[in-house]
Design a protein around this motif. Structure first.
Motif, PDB file in Angstrom:
ATOM      1  N   GLU A   1      16.833 -43.157  11.453  1.00 16.33           N
ATOM      2  CA  GLU A   1      17.513 -44.381  11.087  1.00 16.33           C
ATOM      3  C   GLU A   1      17.204 -44.702   9.626  1.00 16.33           C
ATOM      4  O   GLU A   1      16.141 -44.336   9.115  1.00 16.33           O
ATOM      5  CB  GLU A   1      17.072 -45.541  11.978  1.00 16.33           C
ATOM      6  CG  GLU A   1      17.446 -45.382  13.433  1.00 16.33           C
ATOM      7  CD  GLU A   1      17.127 -46.625  14.242  1.00 16.33           C
ATOM      8  OE1 GLU A   1      18.046 -47.404  14.537  1.00 16.33           O
ATOM      9  OE2 GLU A   1      15.944 -46.799  14.586  1.00 16.33           O
ATOM     10  N   PRO A   2      18.106 -45.407   8.935  1.00 13.55           N
ATOM     11  CA  PRO A   2      17.886 -45.708   7.515  1.00 13.55           C
ATOM     12  C   PRO A   2      16.931 -46.884   7.321  1.00 13.55           C
ATOM     13  O   PRO A   2      17.322 -47.966   6.877  1.00 13.55           O
ATOM     14  CB  PRO A   2      19.294 -46.050   7.020  1.00 13.55           C
ATOM     15  CG  PRO A   2      19.999 -46.610   8.222  1.00 13.55           C
ATOM     16  CD  PRO A   2      19.442 -45.856   9.408  1.00 13.55           C
ATOM     17  N   ASP A   3      15.648 -46.696   7.664  1.00 13.24           N
ATOM     18  CA  ASP A   3      14.656 -47.755   7.499  1.00 13.24           C
ATOM     19  C   ASP A   3      14.652 -48.236   6.048  1.00 13.24           C
ATOM     20  O   ASP A   3      14.527 -47.445   5.115  1.00 13.24           O
ATOM     21  CB  ASP A   3      13.269 -47.247   7.889  1.00 13.24           C
ATOM     22  CG  ASP A   3      12.229 -48.354   7.896  1.00 13.24           C
ATOM     23  OD1 ASP A   3      11.782 -48.742   6.796  1.00 13.24           O
ATOM     24  OD2 ASP A   3      11.865 -48.830   8.969  1.00 13.24           O
ATOM     25  N   VAL A   4      14.774 -49.552   5.861  1.00 13.64           N
ATOM     26  CA  VAL A   4      14.985 -50.124   4.535  1.00 13.64           C
ATOM     27  C   VAL A   4      13.849 -49.786   3.581  1.00 13.64           C
ATOM     28  O   VAL A   4      14.081 -49.414   2.422  1.00 13.64           O
ATOM     29  CB  VAL A   4      15.160 -51.656   4.644  1.00 13.64           C
ATOM     30  CG1 VAL A   4      15.174 -52.298   3.266  1.00 13.64           C
ATOM     31  CG2 VAL A   4      16.459 -51.977   5.385  1.00 13.64           C
ATOM     32  N   LEU A   5      12.603 -49.891   4.030  1.00 13.28           N
ATOM     33  CA  LEU A   5      11.467 -49.680   3.133  1.00 13.28           C
ATOM     34  C   LEU A   5      10.952 -48.247   3.145  1.00 13.28           C
ATOM     35  O   LEU A   5      10.463 -47.759   2.127  1.00 13.28           O
ATOM     36  CB  LEU A   5      10.327 -50.647   3.489  1.00 13.28           C
ATOM     37  CG  LEU A   5      10.660 -52.134   3.354  1.00 13.28           C
ATOM     38  CD1 LEU A   5       9.441 -52.996   3.694  1.00 13.28           C
ATOM     39  CD2 LEU A   5      11.150 -52.471   1.952  1.00 13.28           C
ATOM     40  N   GLN A   6      11.036 -47.559   4.275  1.00 13.37           N
ATOM     41  CA  GLN A   6      10.579 -46.168   4.313  1.00 13.37           C
ATOM     42  C   GLN A   6      11.457 -45.261   3.455  1.00 13.37           C
ATOM     43  O   GLN A   6      10.974 -44.286   2.878  1.00 13.37           O
ATOM     44  CB  GLN A   6      10.543 -45.665   5.757  1.00 13.37           C
ATOM     45  CG  GLN A   6       9.383 -46.214   6.565  1.00 13.37           C
ATOM     46  CD  GLN A   6       9.339 -45.667   7.972  1.00 13.37           C
ATOM     47  OE1 GLN A   6      10.357 -45.254   8.531  1.00 13.37           O
ATOM     48  NE2 GLN A   6       8.170 -45.674   8.575  1.00 13.37           N
ATOM     49  N   SER A   7      12.746 -45.575   3.356  1.00 11.58           N
ATOM     50  CA  SER A   7      13.650 -44.758   2.540  1.00 11.58           C
ATOM     51  C   SER A   7      13.230 -44.769   1.077  1.00 11.58           C
ATOM     52  O   SER A   7      13.381 -43.766   0.363  1.00 11.58           O
ATOM     53  CB  SER A   7      15.091 -45.272   2.675  1.00 11.58           C
ATOM     54  OG  SER A   7      15.510 -45.263   4.018  1.00 11.58           O
TER      55      SER A   7
END
Length: 783
Positions: free
Chosen positions: A143-149
């Protein structure tokens, strides 16, 4: 496990895939309206736009094997049009307005795929844009995790393996300004930072600034992460839901008419209902060497009964979007995030019970109004309220013998408003002028009660308020696509110390050739609210940092001066971005960094950071690979620590290297990434010495040792499919593996003195390790 992985990958490859449609285009002096009609016919889509948009616009374009996304990006570049995907078939097209605080399209080097699709390097400033809905697959993420990306970008590190623990160019996480629809966030993670607190499925764009920060951003000295949620009115109801091995989510976007829409979303952990393998591994990493992991044991052979075992997290958003006409946009946004923990233990042999309760909430609301007077003049008005609340209660007792209780509370009430005006003077120049006000009320309380030793009881609290006023000015100059100059000046007044701070900011770019440009920037920043480390709750082992306001004595105002210089090259599928920087940070204290080894506990200091960020990326059709390398030398100097000599900073990761690969095949995506970095410094404990005050730990030279090098290999894969024949319902399944070869990486090493079974005080080494081999699965449906 390896055979299972191979079998799963083979299964994905064996699925009947539907190819993405590519076309060959050739337009020679064709009107934009005809281009739209041709694209609508070729891709079975529909554009919605004002007829004035296409007047007198001619397109010349010749491409082979073009995807629709690539065509729209090219048109955005050529004719300054902004496209928005409203649904599977419908797109809106709007003319871009040149505003100093917004994105401006320049006809020069455009990095529209900085790493992968959905990540672009902005031309008009030093920011990097991430758009979750367009984001290509990334290693280890389904999933496009906001902070992990963000962590895959050079210069952004997370030594603790968390989503919210972002160290940007030597800065600490509390030195980052994180905004969600204009709301300041003071807690941005779930499950102690392992998952970001922002739902990616209603997030439109994330702007990251590592340097060259615009003058409208203030009161932080490191990076800026500006998150905006969806702000469009869909033509019909849209929604989706999904579940993975840590949480489930749902969102809904509903138009009331063509001028008003509502957007709702919610996420909640499933870990209190299903004890998944993913949650087990995350728990093992988060709770290791804490009171929760050892059940409050006194001796290793104590038998402990768990009496309470509760943990969950959730977040909700609600947004109303109103667009009464072409010249006005109004939005009202609301966000609520919550983490709750309640653990209890009983050692039946001694009838000793312990309890730990922790709840962290960050909620906020904002009102945004953008008004366009004409093509040259516009304004933005924003008002927000943000509230952070942390409450912890820990207790121990033996019936009829003793009881103790430790309480901690940390709250922030933050209200603010801003007014920005934007004026385009001529085609090559524009100015912006703004005013901001914010009021921060910060409260901290700590109390301890012990029935056996009442002389050790204490009850401390502090409450302070900072009213901050800021005025700022921006000037942008763009000459014939050769020179770009951004100059800004910001003046801050902090009432808590009754002082004005002036912050000049300058960014200059010049295009050296059609494929190469040079950039240099200088900026000065200040920060009046930050986190300090308190050791009273270290036995609990979690959330030992609290927010406090500067008092100009024990907690000075933080200041940072940063100089950046670099080159950007883009040609024939090659992207090379090289940037060097120097940063000087003043106002650090032993409170803010939590030194346990200082002879004089309170000490003031500063840091000197020199770094180099390099990104090399190559795209070959549907295959992308990129190498990311960061070098950083972060040295601390403190008056009363290490005899005033320099020593390595607590999170000084000298070398950080990532090598990532992604491949798209029809509806199937796979990504593989290898991460290797230098271990962080630590101070070695050498023994126990007796003093009149008791036994204390004797340490070697501060931060003179380093943990072993860190390395990890991650993989992720997704497959998208149609649920309905008319393609209105879409599905997605995904699988990821973190730390494929199960490497035991050390994240930290500390020491404690402990009594052994013979009653002697001994030195104990405490090592905290990274997450082990961890799978995750995802299933989603959207319409």
């Amino acid at each position: 496990m390896n055979y299972k992985v191979l079998a799963l990958l083979f299964f994905f490859f064996s699925l009947n895939l539907i190819s993405q449609e590519k076309v060959t285009l050739e337009y020679s002096n064709v009107s934009l309206s005809e281009v739209f009609k041709d694209l609508e016919e070729k891709f079975k889509i529909k554009f919605s736009y004002n007829s004035e948009l296409v007047n007198n616009r001619i397109i010349n374009l010749k491409r082979q094997d073009y995807l629709l996304e690539d065509i729209l990006l090219t048109l955005e570049e050529k004719v300054a049009i902004s496209f928005k995907k409203v649904s599977k078939r419908y797109y809106t097209a709007k003319s871009k307005v040149l505003r100093i605080t917004d994105t401006q399209q320049l006809q020069e080097i455009l990095i529209k795929e900085y790493l992968t699709t959905g990540i672009s390097k902005k031309n008009e400033d030093a920011s990097i844009s991430l758009m979750p809905k367009k984001l290509g697959i990334l290693p280890g993420l389904t999933e496009p995790d906001v902070l992990q990306s963000i962590q895959l970008l050079p210069g952004v590190q997370s030594p603790t393996e968390t989503a919210s623990g972002l160290f940007i160019r030597g800065g600490t996480p509390d030195q980052n300004l994180i905004l969600w629809d204009g709301i300041k966030m003071y807690h941005s993670g779930h499950f102690f930072g392992t998952i970001s607190a922002f739902n990616p499925y209603i997030t439109d764009e994330i702007k990251l600034y590592k340097s060259g920060t615009k003058a409208k951003y203030g009161n932080r000295i490191s990076g800026v992460i500006d998150i905006t949620s969806d702000n469009y009115i869909p033509q019909k109801i849209e929604g989706g839901a999904g579940i993975n091995m840590t949480h489930a989510d749902v969102f809904l976007k509903a138009p009331l008419n063509d001028k008003v829409a509502f957007i709702l979303s919610g996420r909640r952990s499933i870990t209190d209902m299903f004890n998944t393998e993913t949650f087990k591994n995350l728990s093992q990493r988060v709770f290791q060497e804490t009171k929760i992991s050892d059940g409050n044991k006194v001796f290793e052979d104590d038998e402990v009964l768990t009496t309470n075992d509760l943990f969950n997290f959730k977040d909700f958003t609600f947004k109303a979007v109103v667009k009464p006409n072409e010249n006005n946009e109004i939005s009202i946004s609301n966000l609520f995030t919550n983490n709750k923990l309640d653990y209890g233990f009983l050692i039946e042999e001694f009838d000793e019970a312990s309890s730990d309760k922790l709840e962290i909430t960050n909620q906020g609301s904002s009102f945004n109004w953008n008004h366009k007077y004409n093509n040259a003049l516009s304004h933005d008005f924003n008002a927000y309220y943000s509230k952070f609340d942390l409450e912890y209660v820990g207790s121990n007792n033996i019936t009829n013998e003793f009881s103790d209780e430790l309480k901690k509370q940390n709250t922030i009430d933050d209200f603010g408003l801003s007014f920005d005006t934007n004026l385009v003077l001529r085609e090559s120049a524009s100015i912006g002028l703004g005013y901001q006000f914010s009021s921060n009320k910060v409260n901290y309380g700590l109390s301890f009660m012990d029935s056996e030793s009442p002389e050790e009881n204490f009850d401390e609290s502090n409450e302070s308020t900072n009213n901050a006023h800021a005025v700022y000015f921006d000037y942008k100059y763009n000459k014939s696509n050769k020179w770009l100059i951004n100059a800004g000046l910001r003046a801050n007044y902090f009432s808590v110390i009754d002082r004005i701070y002036v912050e000049p900011r300058v960014q200059v770019e010049t295009r050296l050739s059609s494929s190469l440009k040079y950039r240099v920037s200088v900026e000065n920043l200040h920060q009046a609210v930050s986190q300090v480390v308190e050791f009273n709750t270290q036995e609990f082992g979690l959330e030992d940092q609290i927010w406090v306001l500067s008092d100009d004595e024990e907690i000075p105002v933080l200041s940072s001066t940063q100089f950046t210089s670099g080159f950007l090259f883009n040609k024939k599928g090659w992207n090379i971005d090289l940037e060097a920087y120097y940063k000087k940070v003043r106002g650090l204290t032993s409170f803010t960094l939590g030194f346990e080894v200082a002879n004089d506990f309170f000490s003031k200091g500063e840091s000197d950071v020199f770094g180099l960020d390099l990104l090399v990326k190559k795209k070959i059709q549907n295959y992308r690979t990129w190498l990311s390398y960061s070098f950083i030398n972060n040295d601390f100097t403190f008056d009363n620590i290490n005899s005033g000599n320099e020593f390595s900073g607590n999170s000084d990761i000298t070398h950080h290297f990532t090598w990532s690969h992604t491949y798209e095949w029809n509806q199937f995506n796979i990504s593989l990434g290898w991460n290797i970095r230098t271990g962080i410094p630590y101070t070695k404990g050498v023994g126990i010495i007796d003093t009149p005050e008791g036994s204390v730990i004797e340490y070697d030279v501060i931060n003179d040792s380093r943990l072993p090098d860190y390395h990890r290999l991650d993989v992720s894969t997704t497959y998208e499919f149609n649920v309905s024949k008319n393609e209105n319902w879409k599905g997605k399944i995904g699988f990821s593996l973190l730390n494929i070869y199960n490497k035991n990486n050390l994240l930290s090493r500390t020491y404690e003195s402990r009594q052994d079974s013979n009653g002697d005080i001994v030195l104990r080494e405490i090592n905290k390790s990274s997450i082990g081999l961890t799978p995750n699965l995802i299933f989603r449906i959207e319409f």
